[in-house]
Scaffold this active site. Sequence first.
Site, mmCIF file in Angstrom:
data_model
loop_
_atom_site.group_PDB
_atom_site.id
_atom_site.type_symbol
_atom_site.label_atom_id
_atom_site.label_comp_id
_atom_site.label_asym_id
_atom_site.label_seq_id
_atom_site.Cartn_x
_atom_site.Cartn_y
_atom_site.Cartn_z
ATOM 1 C CG ASP A 82 6.607 2.519 -0.015
ATOM 2 O OD1 ASP A 82 6.997 1.498 -0.605
ATOM 3 O OD2 ASP A 82 6.186 2.480 1.157
ATOM 4 C CG ASP A 130 14.830 -1.565 4.106
ATOM 5 O OD1 ASP A 130 16.039 -1.665 4.316
ATOM 6 O OD2 ASP A 130 14.001 -1.476 5.032
ATOM 7 C CE LYS A 155 -3.106 -2.212 3.335
ATOM 8 N NZ LYS A 155 -3.565 -2.160 4.735
ATOM 9 N N GLY A 156 2.115 1.107 0.394
ATOM 10 C CA GLY A 156 2.951 2.278 0.687
ATOM 11 C C GLY A 156 3.093 3.261 -0.455
ATOM 12 C CG PHE A 216 10.483 3.259 11.888
ATOM 13 C CD1 PHE A 216 9.413 3.549 11.042
ATOM 14 C CD2 PHE A 216 10.497 2.037 12.551
ATOM 15 C CE1 PHE A 216 8.384 2.647 10.847
ATOM 16 C CE2 PHE A 216 9.470 1.124 12.368
ATOM 17 C CZ PHE A 216 8.418 1.430 11.516
HETATM 18 C C1 PRP Z 1 7.771 -2.034 2.068
HETATM 19 C C2 PRP Z 1 7.961 -1.315 0.740
HETATM 20 C C3 PRP Z 1 8.563 -2.361 -0.135
HETATM 21 C C4 PRP Z 1 9.377 -3.195 0.830
HETATM 22 C C5 PRP Z 1 10.808 -2.754 0.731
HETATM 23 O O1 PRP Z 1 6.545 -2.679 2.035
HETATM 24 O O2 PRP Z 1 6.758 -0.821 0.227
HETATM 25 O O3 PRP Z 1 7.572 -3.152 -0.771
HETATM 26 O O4 PRP Z 1 8.872 -2.952 2.137
HETATM 27 O O5 PRP Z 1 11.645 -3.537 1.522
HETATM 28 P P1 PRP Z 1 12.798 -4.462 0.917
HETATM 29 O O6 PRP Z 1 13.592 -3.640 -0.074
HETATM 30 O O7 PRP Z 1 13.621 -4.816 2.150
HETATM 31 O O8 PRP Z 1 12.167 -5.661 0.288
HETATM 32 P P2 PRP Z 1 5.739 -3.147 3.334
HETATM 33 O O9 PRP Z 1 5.966 -4.621 3.512
HETATM 34 O O10 PRP Z 1 6.081 -2.252 4.493
HETATM 35 O O11 PRP Z 1 4.212 -2.969 2.901
HETATM 36 P P3 PRP Z 1 3.307 -1.654 2.655
HETATM 37 O O12 PRP Z 1 3.809 -1.017 1.376
HETATM 38 O O13 PRP Z 1 1.913 -2.184 2.502
HETATM 39 O O14 PRP Z 1 3.462 -0.720 3.848
#
Ligand code: PRP
Length: 179
Positions: A99, A102, A42-43, A151
């Site tokens: 979004d 990481d 969703k981000g 964060f």
């Molecule tokens: C977050 C972001 C990416 C992922 C990045 O999603 O939107 O999809 O983490 O992390 P990585 O590079 O370590 O794989 P999240 O799981 O927080 O879901 P959301 O977008 O619904 O908040």
Amino acid sequence: MHPDLQKILLTEDQIRSRVTQVAQEVDKALAGKRPLAVGILKGSIIFYADFIRCLTMPLELDFMAVSSYGSGSASSGNLKIRKDLDTDIRGRDVIVIEDIIDSGFTLACLKKLLTERGASSVTIVTLLDKHERRTHDIAPDYNCFEIPDEFVVGYGLDYDERYRSLPYIGILKRSVYEK
Ligand code: PRP
């Protein structure tokens, strides 16, 4: 500023200006194409909405929701697809809009998956890059901001599903998530 924040990292003005600039670069690079803009829920939703409105080519929209199971090898088998695309992407130019990158696990898996499904190109656009956390060998084609390993919430990003609707990006107080 929201009381749960330690500080604002990126203001509304900074975000608007940089998102517009990056979108214009993508608009030029993909001029003449009819891309599919894939938002990763969703981000990415707020970034996605702002970003696509700066693109001038004919565009189709679609969405995926995925969750990762941590740091396994970068294969599509390790990515859980919670909502898949409605669109057949064979021969399509796909823009993946995220979004944050990481570890890079999610985008490494997604790029592999979309390529295997026959996309003719996959362009990755991220709002934020926590570069120092990268463990997978992948870089976005376009990134708006490189950020420190803090964060961050707001402009779509959450902690425990909160703060997504803040119009800016802030650093969350440690006391909020260390309770
Ligand atoms: C977050 C972001 C990416 C992922 C990045 O999603 O939107 O999809 O983490 O992390 P990585 O590079 O370590 O794989 P999240 O799981 O927080 O879901 P959301 O977008 O619904 O908040």
